[in-house]
Write an enzyme that holds these catalytic residues in place. Structure first.
Site, PDB file in Angstrom:
ATOM      1  N   HIS A  35       0.839  -1.204   0.000  1.00 42.36           N
ATOM      2  CA  HIS A  35       0.000   0.000   0.000  1.00 42.36           C
ATOM      3  C   HIS A  35       0.873   1.252   0.000  1.00 42.36           C
ATOM      4  O   HIS A  35       1.249   1.742   1.063  1.00 42.36           O
ATOM      5  CB  HIS A  35      -0.899  -0.006   1.230  1.00 42.36           C
ATOM      6  CG  HIS A  35      -1.757  -1.226   1.333  1.00 42.36           C
ATOM      7  ND1 HIS A  35      -1.260  -2.448   1.746  1.00 42.36           N
ATOM      8  CD2 HIS A  35      -3.073  -1.418   1.068  1.00 42.36           C
ATOM      9  CE1 HIS A  35      -2.238  -3.348   1.731  1.00 42.36           C
ATOM     10  NE2 HIS A  35      -3.347  -2.744   1.333  1.00 42.36           N
ATOM     11  N   GLY A 123      -3.716  -3.852  11.401  1.00 43.86           N
ATOM     12  CA  GLY A 123      -4.073  -4.417  10.098  1.00 43.86           C
ATOM     13  C   GLY A 123      -5.584  -4.544  10.037  1.00 43.86           C
ATOM     14  O   GLY A 123      -6.220  -3.988   9.139  1.00 43.86           O
ATOM     15  N   PRO A 124      -6.170  -5.246  11.028  1.00 43.44           N
ATOM     16  CA  PRO A 124      -7.626  -5.198  11.138  1.00 43.44           C
ATOM     17  C   PRO A 124      -8.019  -3.772  11.551  1.00 43.44           C
ATOM     18  O   PRO A 124      -7.681  -3.326  12.653  1.00 43.44           O
ATOM     19  CB  PRO A 124      -7.933  -6.213  12.240  1.00 43.44           C
ATOM     20  CG  PRO A 124      -6.684  -7.041  12.384  1.00 43.44           C
ATOM     21  CD  PRO A 124      -5.559  -6.118  12.028  1.00 43.44           C
ATOM     22  N   LEU A 125      -8.682  -3.079  10.663  1.00 38.22           N
ATOM     23  CA  LEU A 125      -8.905  -1.641  10.877  1.00 38.22           C
ATOM     24  C   LEU A 125      -9.693  -1.368  12.158  1.00 38.22           C
ATOM     25  O   LEU A 125     -10.571  -2.140  12.546  1.00 38.22           O
ATOM     26  CB  LEU A 125      -9.624  -1.055   9.664  1.00 38.22           C
ATOM     27  CG  LEU A 125      -8.748  -0.989   8.410  1.00 38.22           C
ATOM     28  CD1 LEU A 125      -9.594  -0.708   7.167  1.00 38.22           C
ATOM     29  CD2 LEU A 125      -7.658   0.070   8.551  1.00 38.22           C
ATOM     30  N   ASP A 164      -9.705   6.421   7.109  1.00 40.38           N
ATOM     31  CA  ASP A 164     -11.165   6.370   6.963  1.00 40.38           C
ATOM     32  C   ASP A 164     -11.703   5.033   7.453  1.00 40.38           C
ATOM     33  O   ASP A 164     -12.696   4.973   8.182  1.00 40.38           O
ATOM     34  CB  ASP A 164     -11.555   6.532   5.480  1.00 40.38           C
ATOM     35  CG  ASP A 164     -11.145   7.874   4.912  1.00 40.38           C
ATOM     36  OD1 ASP A 164     -11.506   8.906   5.518  1.00 40.38           O
ATOM     37  OD2 ASP A 164     -10.448   7.887   3.879  1.00 40.38           O
ATOM     38  N   ASN A 194      -8.417  11.359   3.658  1.00 35.49           N
ATOM     39  CA  ASN A 194      -8.010  11.451   2.244  1.00 35.49           C
ATOM     40  C   ASN A 194      -9.138  11.188   1.261  1.00 35.49           C
ATOM     41  O   ASN A 194      -8.921  11.148   0.044  1.00 35.49           O
ATOM     42  CB  ASN A 194      -6.805  10.526   1.970  1.00 35.49           C
ATOM     43  CG  ASN A 194      -7.154   9.044   2.150  1.00 35.49           C
ATOM     44  OD1 ASN A 194      -8.322   8.670   2.138  1.00 35.49           O
ATOM     45  ND2 ASN A 194      -6.126   8.226   2.310  1.00 35.49           N
ATOM     46  N   HIS A 270      -4.093   3.095  -3.425  1.00 36.09           N
ATOM     47  CA  HIS A 270      -4.265   2.508  -2.091  1.00 36.09           C
ATOM     48  C   HIS A 270      -3.499   1.197  -1.904  1.00 36.09           C
ATOM     49  O   HIS A 270      -2.632   1.117  -1.049  1.00 36.09           O
ATOM     50  CB  HIS A 270      -5.751   2.295  -1.779  1.00 36.09           C
ATOM     51  CG  HIS A 270      -5.969   1.359  -0.641  1.00 36.09           C
ATOM     52  ND1 HIS A 270      -5.921   1.772   0.673  1.00 36.09           N
ATOM     53  CD2 HIS A 270      -6.173   0.013  -0.606  1.00 36.09           C
ATOM     54  CE1 HIS A 270      -6.102   0.724   1.460  1.00 36.09           C
ATOM     55  NE2 HIS A 270      -6.257  -0.351   0.706  1.00 36.09           N
ATOM     56  N   ARG A 365     -18.776 -19.028  38.347  1.00 36.58           N
ATOM     57  CA  ARG A 365     -18.567 -17.569  38.282  1.00 36.58           C
ATOM     58  C   ARG A 365     -18.461 -16.981  39.695  1.00 36.58           C
ATOM     59  O   ARG A 365     -17.704 -16.037  39.927  1.00 36.58           O
ATOM     60  CB  ARG A 365     -19.676 -16.876  37.491  1.00 36.58           C
ATOM     61  CG  ARG A 365     -21.048 -17.000  38.112  1.00 36.58           C
ATOM     62  CD  ARG A 365     -22.102 -16.185  37.381  1.00 36.58           C
ATOM     63  NE  ARG A 365     -23.423 -16.526  37.865  1.00 36.58           N
ATOM     64  CZ  ARG A 365     -24.431 -15.684  37.948  1.00 36.58           C
ATOM     65  NH1 ARG A 365     -24.297 -14.437  37.566  1.00 36.58           N
ATOM     66  NH2 ARG A 365     -25.602 -16.081  38.387  1.00 36.58           N
ATOM     67  N   GLU A 419     -17.904  -4.369  24.075  1.00 39.23           N
ATOM     68  CA  GLU A 419     -17.009  -5.532  24.199  1.00 39.23           C
ATOM     69  C   GLU A 419     -15.778  -5.392  23.308  1.00 39.23           C
ATOM     70  O   GLU A 419     -14.660  -5.747  23.703  1.00 39.23           O
ATOM     71  CB  GLU A 419     -17.756  -6.828  23.829  1.00 39.23           C
ATOM     72  CG  GLU A 419     -18.878  -7.217  24.774  1.00 39.23           C
ATOM     73  CD  GLU A 419     -20.189  -6.520  24.441  1.00 39.23           C
ATOM     74  OE1 GLU A 419     -20.249  -5.739  23.458  1.00 39.23           O
ATOM     75  OE2 GLU A 419     -21.168  -6.754  25.184  1.00 39.23           O
ATOM     76  N   HIS A 481     -28.401 -16.152  23.775  1.00 39.00           N
ATOM     77  CA  HIS A 481     -27.391 -15.987  24.814  1.00 39.00           C
ATOM     78  C   HIS A 481     -26.607 -17.264  25.121  1.00 39.00           C
ATOM     79  O   HIS A 481     -25.732 -17.249  25.969  1.00 39.00           O
ATOM     80  CB  HIS A 481     -28.055 -15.487  26.114  1.00 39.00           C
ATOM     81  CG  HIS A 481     -28.403 -14.033  26.079  1.00 39.00           C
ATOM     82  ND1 HIS A 481     -29.093 -13.461  25.043  1.00 39.00           N
ATOM     83  CD2 HIS A 481     -28.131 -13.024  26.957  1.00 39.00           C
ATOM     84  CE1 HIS A 481     -29.254 -12.170  25.277  1.00 39.00           C
ATOM     85  NE2 HIS A 481     -28.667 -11.876  26.437  1.00 39.00           N
TER      86      HIS A 481
HETATM   87  C1  LIG Z   1     -11.487  -4.800   9.686  1.00 40.18           C
HETATM   88  C2  LIG Z   1     -10.933  -4.663   8.310  1.00 40.18           C
HETATM   89  N1  LIG Z   1     -11.752  -4.734   7.266  1.00 40.18           N
HETATM   90  C3  LIG Z   1     -11.283  -4.638   6.005  1.00 40.18           C
HETATM   91  C4  LIG Z   1      -9.950  -4.471   5.781  1.00 40.18           C
HETATM   92  C5  LIG Z   1      -9.391  -4.413   4.355  1.00 40.18           C
HETATM   93  N2  LIG Z   1      -8.987  -3.018   4.065  1.00 40.18           N
HETATM   94  C6  LIG Z   1      -7.729  -2.623   4.155  1.00 40.18           C
HETATM   95  S1  LIG Z   1      -7.557  -0.981   3.911  1.00 40.18           S
HETATM   96  C7  LIG Z   1      -9.210  -0.788   3.677  1.00 40.18           C
HETATM   97  C8  LIG Z   1      -9.835   0.551   3.474  1.00 40.18           C
HETATM   98  C9  LIG Z   1      -8.949   1.537   2.901  1.00 40.18           C
HETATM   99  O1  LIG Z   1      -9.396   2.832   3.141  1.00 40.18           O
HETATM  100  P1  LIG Z   1      -8.725   3.728   4.254  1.00 40.18           P
HETATM  101  O2  LIG Z   1      -8.929   3.136   5.551  1.00 40.18           O
HETATM  102  O3  LIG Z   1      -9.216   5.107   4.042  1.00 40.18           O
HETATM  103  O4  LIG Z   1      -7.188   3.642   3.921  1.00 40.18           O
HETATM  104  P2  LIG Z   1      -6.434   4.428   2.794  1.00 40.18           P
HETATM  105  O5  LIG Z   1      -7.124   4.147   1.500  1.00 40.18           O
HETATM  106  O6  LIG Z   1      -6.466   5.836   3.162  1.00 40.18           O
HETATM  107  O7  LIG Z   1      -5.072   3.831   2.829  1.00 40.18           O
HETATM  108  C10 LIG Z   1      -9.859  -2.002   3.773  1.00 40.18           C
HETATM  109  C11 LIG Z   1     -11.318  -2.180   3.578  1.00 40.18           C
HETATM  110  C12 LIG Z   1      -9.105  -4.399   6.914  1.00 40.18           C
HETATM  111  N3  LIG Z   1      -7.786  -4.253   6.817  1.00 40.18           N
HETATM  112  N4  LIG Z   1      -9.628  -4.474   8.150  1.00 40.18           N
END
Ligand SMILES: Cc1ncc(C[n+]2csc(CCOP(=O)(O)OP(=O)(O)O)c2C)c(N)n1
Length: 676
Positions: A35, A123-125, A164, A194, A270, A365, A419, A481
């Protein structure tokens, strides 16, 4: 397109910034994957932060009072790798050339523990935002506990950059809401605004007013309209630092792929290499002196590397203050060192109770609540809370106070019904160091925090999860549940440890094991309903839990058993009753408690064979959950008494009957297996 940074910035500033841009696009190009665009856009921000604001020492990434930085958009990790190399961390240019290759320290997304200077695995956003909140919580509590007048030995900030995608993900909303409520004034975030995600323009899916959203959470908000305006970035950062009564978010309007004549501001910048031709055009457009890949101008490297001298000075200054503190407050200083080193205090588990059969039936518990409160007074690093279920999870540390904007020393955390943010914050607290945090909810709602649990496992973090209401045994709340597949699915997760104790004494052992465990998260899985306290004068000792599985009972007279009955948690009551009845009928039955598959898997083969002799293939496992994970232990000829449907709403005794998980069912299945 402006090529020059604005204002009073020098040619050297620009050279340094463009070094990050070119390294990032070259590494992605060389890997033919990655990227480039976001790293290129954020290069000026990285420059301002690492050169003017962040307090760190590249030579000692573990310096306790360093500022923390989290790149929540981990896909843009070439930004971080470039800066770590340039500022002089133990990361070479050769390693940048190995970006995304087998065995390299420059993984596809930044990983804590792999690359020096990377504070969080992202990595996981959205995760990184929650991690940063956890780090800021940790700093606030350590500062409250250890600083003394004239001695600010814990005094650092936590910074993050969010994209984003980070701010679209729910976890960042939860975490930002919590951070605003807690008024975490030393938390400073940057929003990489961006307007581009993978699908294209953000207006395809997003029309939030991010500034208003964060203001409503109680954050201080700043705006920078041009990411290349170093002075504006500087000003906004200072303003954020000064707003110490609440967290800050700085919205920075950036341009993805900045400098690329054909790909800037497009989704194409990207997640794919720019292409050989576009890299060339971009370098020309940036006025780069050469097309040679991975070219690092000497002047730029020299300027970036001043970070080493600055860092050494900052750390030396802190060390001086630390020495004065140590002299003035030797006991506190020793305690601080102990906590940061993660060393348990002597006798921390001395007060853990022994339960006897006379204690009668007790929900596990409830036993867990007693054990927590037996340990907490001797283990101040143990902090924790629940996602609004403290009373049900029995997670309250009595007399520990509640962590809040006005009580930073509180040991009980009210994460609210969040959570996912709880899971991410626990990771952030672990990343920071100095704590052994736990978080509670119903086992079913691990679904809502699973992404954070997975990152904890991947990154060898050691939070403890307290999951109560662990089966259909919770009864009337019904199938929404009642966990079914959770144990099986978490048992499939590498480096995750799940313990499902059978009675109060196994709960005590589970906590001992969880606290001393290293290198991964531990979940303690607990019942809502009462279970018997196993008579340990008659059955095997509870510390067998440490081996993951152990023999509770053999038929008197011994000899090779005809049948092994095994299980976990609340179903051990059923296993023991069935064993007794079958034994009375002359069947030689062994009863095995198996509270933790992961511990058992790690035992030497001899031990495993002693508990589950290979010559005894008639085996039945009993667990009120999906059966899948038991087949390894019961083998081809064995059977599992489990559940292969969703639960139902009814009193739990009825559910056990309807689902065929009773003593009679186990006896019937046993006889079928034995053919008698
Ligand atoms: C939870 C999650 N869902 C999906 C992705 C796959 N993914 C990587 S970057 C991205 C979106 C990119 O947009 P942005 O966050 O604005 O990053 P930019 O384009 O500015 O680098 C996605 C959907 C991820 N890494 N984590």
């Amino acid at each position: 397109m402006t090529q020059a940074a604005t204002g009073r910035d020098t040619a050297l500033d620009l050279l340094c910034i463009n070094t990050v841009r070119t390294l990032s696009m070259d590494a992605v190009q060389q890997a033919d994957s990655g990227h480039p665009g976001t790293a290129m856009a954020l290069a000026p921000l990285a420059y301002v932060l690492w050169q003017r604001h962040l307090r760190y020492n590249p030579v000692n990434p573990a310096w306790a009072d360093r500022d923390r930085f989290v790149l929540s958009c981990g896909h843009a990790c070439m930004l971080l790798y470039s800066v770590l190399y340039l500022t002089g961390y133990d990361l070479t240019l050769e390693e940048l050339k190995q970006f995304r290759q087998w065995g390299s320290r420059t993984a596809g997304h930044s990983e804590r523990g792999l690359t020096p200077g990377v504070e969080a695995t992202t990595g996981p956003l959205g995760q990184g935002v929650g991690n940063a909140v956890g780090m800021a919580i940790a700093e606030a509590q350590l500062a409250a506990l250890f600083n003394r007048p004239g001695h600010n030995i814990v005094d650092h900030r936590t910074y993050f950059i969010a994209s984003d995608g980070d701010l679209m993900e729910g976890v960042s909303h939860e975490a930002a809401s919590l951070a605003g409520h807690l008024k975490l004034g030393k938390l400073v975030g940057f929003y990489d605004d961006n307007h581009i995600t993978i699908d294209g323009d953000t207006n395809l899916a997003l029309s939030d007013d991010t500034a208003k959203r964060f203001e409503s959470y109680g954050w201080h908000v700043e705006r920078v309209t041009d990411a290349n305006d170093l002075a504006a970035l500087d000003r906004a950062t200072r303003a954020a630092q000064q707003a110490t009564d609440r967290p800050s978010l700085i919205l920075v309007r950036t341009h993805i792929g900045y400098g690329s004549p054909n790909k800037q501001d497009s989704a194409e910048a990207h997640g794919a290499p720019l292409g050989v031709e576009e890299v060339k055009l971009t370098k020309q457009n940036l006025g780069w002196p050469t097309l040679e890949p991975f070219y690092v101008p000497e002047d730029a490297l020299g300027h970036w590397r001043e970070a080493q001298e600055r860092g050494a000075r900052l750390e030396a200054d802190w060390t001086g203050r630390w020495n004065a503190y140590r002299k003035a407050h030797p006991a506190l200083a020793a305690e601080y060192e102990r906590r940061l080193a993660g060393r348990l205090p002597a006798g921390w588990d001395a007060d853990v109770p022994m339960f006897t059969a006379k204690d009668g039936g007790m929900a596990t518990r409830a036993a867990s609540g007693k054990v927590i409160n037996a340990i907490a007074p001797k283990l101040p690093e143990m902090i924790g809370g629940s996602a609004d279920l403290a009373g049900s999870n029995n997670t309250d540390i009595k007399g520990g106070g509640s962590f809040s904007a006005t009580n930073r020393a509180g040991r009980n955390f009210h994460f609210g019904v969040r959570e996912h943010a709880m899971g991410a914050a626990l990771n952030g607290i672990m990343y920071h160091g100095g704590f052994l945090p736990f978080g509670g909810t119903f086992l079913i709602f691990s679904d809502y925090m699973r992404p954070s649990m997975r990152v904890a496992a991947l990154t060898h973090l050691h939070p403890i999860y307290v999951f109560t209401h662990d089966s259909i045994g919770l009864g009337e709340d019904g199938p929404t549940h009642q966990p079914i597949e959770h144990l099986a699915s978490f048992r499939a997760m590498p480096n995750m440890t799940f313990i499902r104790p059978a009675d109060a004494n196994e709960v005590a052992e589970a906590w001992r094991a969880a606290i001393t465990h290293e290198g991964g998260p531990v979940a303690i899985v607990l019942t809502r309903q009462k279970v018997a306290t196993i008579d340990r004068t008659k059955y095997g000792p509870a510390n067998g839990l440490r081996q993951g599985a152990y023999v509770l009972a053999d038929t008197p007279g011994g000899g090779t058993p005809d049948l092994i009955l095994m299980g976990s948690g609340s179903e051990i009551d059923i296993v023991l009753a069935a064993q007794e009845k079958l034994a009375a009928d002359g069947v030689k039955v062994r009863a095995v408690s198996m509270p933790c598959f992961e511990f058992f898997e790690k035992q030497p083969a001899d031990y495993r064979k002693a508990v589950l002799p290979p010559s005894v293939q008639r085996r039945i496992a009993v667990e009120a959950a999906a059966p899948d994970s038991w087949y390894r232990w019961v083998g081809e000829e064995g059977a599992v008494v489990g559940i292969e449907r969703f639960g139902a709403s009814a009193p739990y005794q009825r559910l056990y009957k309807e689902f065929g998980i009773t003593v009679e069912d186990v006896i019937r299945r046993s006889r079928e297996l034995l053919g008698r």
